[in-house]
Motif scaffolding. Structure first.
Motif, PDB file in Angstrom:
ATOM      1  N   ALA A   1      38.560  40.296  44.467  1.00 55.15           N
ATOM      2  CA  ALA A   1      37.307  39.811  43.901  1.00 55.15           C
ATOM      3  C   ALA A   1      36.175  40.827  43.957  1.00 55.15           C
ATOM      4  N   ASN A   2      36.048  41.560  45.082  1.00 57.94           N
ATOM      5  CA  ASN A   2      34.881  42.431  45.213  1.00 57.94           C
ATOM      6  C   ASN A   2      35.204  43.681  46.030  1.00 57.94           C
ATOM      7  N   MET A   3      34.225  44.568  46.104  1.00 53.14           N
ATOM      8  CA  MET A   3      34.408  45.831  46.815  1.00 53.14           C
ATOM      9  C   MET A   3      34.542  45.627  48.324  1.00 53.14           C
ATOM     10  N   HIS A   4      33.969  44.553  48.866  1.00 54.60           N
ATOM     11  CA  HIS A   4      34.109  44.277  50.293  1.00 54.60           C
ATOM     12  C   HIS A   4      35.582  44.087  50.645  1.00 54.60           C
ATOM     13  N   GLN A   5      36.313  43.386  49.781  1.00 57.72           N
ATOM     14  CA  GLN A   5      37.746  43.203  50.000  1.00 57.72           C
ATOM     15  C   GLN A   5      38.505  44.498  49.716  1.00 57.72           C
TER      16      GLN A   5
END
Length: 187
Positions: A139-143
């Motif tokens: 989903a996002n850059m954090h993941q």
């Protein structure tokens, strides 16, 4: 004591104390990751091909070869008409490069590429084709940053669309510093 050591000592004494990074709990939107990825890829001038998988990719490569394009493939199972050369200098006339993508990011259309062979390949080709497994979209850059890793000497990077710049007379120029197009094939 030399000037260099005097300056470095002064900097060391004035350094701020170490503080722990703040916790960042970002709620990921995991709804329709492929749809989010497609929308984000479109905003960065990339094109997603989500049907047909690797067979559709090989068909597209075959059509490019019939048009006398020079295609190199670093993806197992996809055959271009050029072999991986000994030196990167021999890549100068490559029209299309097919490279495996390791991880896609839905929020921005970026694709992590861990490039073990010639580092210049995604940048020197006129057009770039990335192949990405549908299950490898987060989903996002954090993941994403939690899932990527490099070994010493490896090159890894996030590629988000073809090369582009908007600093010349406030006009967007695609392909200014690298690939003029990016096609992503999901499998």
């Amino acid at each position: 004591m030399s000037n260099k050591h005097t300056i470095l000592s002064a900097l060391k004494q004035s350094a701020l104390d170490q503080h722990a990074m703040p916790a960042m709990d970002v709620v990921a939107n995991n709804d329709d990751l492929v749809g989010q990825f497609n929308a984000s890829l479109n905003t960065v001038a990339g094109t997603l091909h989500s049907e047909g998988g690797l067979a559709a990719l090989q068909q597209a490569v075959d059509e490019l070869i019939q048009q006398n394009m020079q295609v190199i493939s670093l993806l197992d199972g996809i055959k271009g008409n050029r072999q991986v050369p000994e030196t990167a200098h021999d890549l100068a006339d490559i029209d299309y490069a097919v490279i495996p993508g390791d991880l896609g990011v839905a929020e921005n259309g970026a694709i992590w590429v861990n490039q073990p062979s010639h580092r210049v390949t995604p940048f020197i080709c006129e057009n770039l084709i990335l192949a990405l497994a549908k299950d490898n979209i987060v989903a996002n850059m954090h993941q994403a940053v939690k899932q990527v890793a490099l070994q010493p000497g490896e090159l890894g990077l996030f590629i988000a669309g073809p090369s582009k710049t908007a600093d010349i007379e406030q006009a967007l120029v695609v392909g200014a510093h690298g690939a003029c197009s990016l096609n992503v094939y999901l499998y």
